[in-house]
Scaffold this motif. Structure first.
Motif, mmCIF file in Angstrom:
data_model
loop_
_atom_site.group_PDB
_atom_site.id
_atom_site.type_symbol
_atom_site.label_atom_id
_atom_site.label_comp_id
_atom_site.label_asym_id
_atom_site.label_seq_id
_atom_site.Cartn_x
_atom_site.Cartn_y
_atom_site.Cartn_z
ATOM 1 N N GLN A 177 -13.343 -4.154 1.479
ATOM 2 C CA GLN A 177 -12.122 -4.333 0.696
ATOM 3 C C GLN A 177 -11.709 -5.805 0.640
ATOM 4 N N GLN A 207 -2.179 8.375 -5.598
ATOM 5 C CA GLN A 207 -1.641 7.463 -4.582
ATOM 6 C C GLN A 207 -1.319 6.100 -5.200
ATOM 7 N N LEU A 221 -6.844 9.514 -5.127
ATOM 8 C CA LEU A 221 -6.618 8.072 -5.061
ATOM 9 C C LEU A 221 -5.763 7.603 -6.231
ATOM 10 N N GLN A 228 -8.697 0.319 -2.597
ATOM 11 C CA GLN A 228 -7.744 1.165 -1.898
ATOM 12 C C GLN A 228 -6.349 0.570 -2.082
#
Length: 310
Positions: free
Chosen positions: A117, A174, A171, A146
């Motif tokens: 990430q 979110q 995802l 993310q």
């Protein structure tokens, strides 16, 4: 003039990269493709992206495609370019986009490597911060952000949107429900009409439509049916048009690109069923099947204005 920090909404046009018999970019074919999308009311033009065979272009071809898009669009709608892959090339093409007056760019995944990430953050931050242009990140393949990573990128005012081509709805919920309207949310799934009814309720108010390159009136009809919650029409268009085309698209890898060119050729646009390797052209049987679906589509859902189909 101040830059409008907002991602395009509605149906987004992704022109192809037409090639002539010598394998060079066919500028007239590209002009016709873009003008067709403008005439059909698409809300933005994304040039030299996935449908435009971004992976197979050299820098001079890329520059020419951006120039053609800017010339044809002439400020009528926003123009976004594709950048990504090798970081050095991405930065070079981002600067070309800025110099040519584009409104922004769609950042495709980095070349090959699946990074952590933090690595993805640095890759995207470096590109986004390299110009003043709007940036939309493309969530797919080896570039899946993310929530914490996306939140760090929100410090950059140039970041205006996220386009999802991954399809992880947990995802997506979110991200959209946490970040909210700070970003525009674009559905970039292959044959995005298939998934748009699932994306729209969580905040995705635009999508890239491959079929808009040859049956844009159906794209508009479908999108309006979703917005108006006309489930009967949505189901009808699924059964008669969208799912049959999607079935053909799944027959071979690369048809996500080459099937668009085949459809354009079928309706009479000056684009040959020619692609660059590793993408393969649509074979004869699949071409005939697509032709039948398109002919049936025009019979069931005739255009209210003059059609390209002769």
């Amino acid at each position: 003039m101040p830059i409008t920090r907002k991602a395009p909404t509605g149906i987004l046009g992704f022109p192809v990269a037409p090639f002539n018999e010598q394998g060079k970019i066919d500028e007239k074919g590209l002009e016709a493709n873009i003008q067709f999308l403008l005439d059909e009311g698409l809300e933005a033009i994304f040039i030299a992206c996935g449908s435009g065979e971004f992976h197979a272009l050299n820098t001079s071809e890329y520059e020419k495609m951006v120039e053609v898009a800017q010339s044809v669009v002439n400020g009528k709608v926003p123009v976004y370019t594709g950048v990504g892959g090798n970081l050095s090339t991405a930065l070079e093409w981002a600067k070309i986009s800025e110099n040519k007056g584009a409104d922004g760019y769609l950042i495709l995944p980095p070349y090959l490597i699946k990074g952590e990430q933090e690595g993805l953050y640095e890759y995207l931050r470096t590109i986004i911060d390299s110009t003043s242009l709007n940036a939309i990140v493309y969530q797919r393949d080896n570039a899946i952000l993310q929530l914490p990573t996306l939140q760090k990128l929100l410090d950059l005012p140039q970041l205006v949107g996220l386009k999802d081509g991954y399809g992880n709805m947990e995802l997506n919920i979110q991200l959209t429900q946490t970040v909210g309207k700070r970003l525009g949310w674009l559905n970039g799934m292959p044959m995005a009409e298939v998934t748009m009814p699932a994306y729209a309720p969580i905040g995705f108010d635009s999508y890239s439509s491959a079929i808009s390159n040859y049956i844009p009136h159906v794209s508009r009809m479908f999108y309006n049916a979703i917005l108006n919650q006309n489930q009967e029409l949505v189901t009808e268009l699924y059964q008669n048009v969208i799912l049959p085309i999607n079935s053909i698209r799944h027959r071979k890898s690369g048809y996500a690109v080459s099937l668009i060119k085949a459809g354009m050729e079928i309706i009479g646009l000056p684009v040959k069923n020619t692609v660059r390797p590793p993408v393969v052209p649509v074979d004869k049987e699949d071409y005939r099947d697509l032709e039948k679906v398109i002919e049936s589509t025009f019979q069931k859902y005739p255009k209210t204005q003059k059609s390209v189909l002769s």
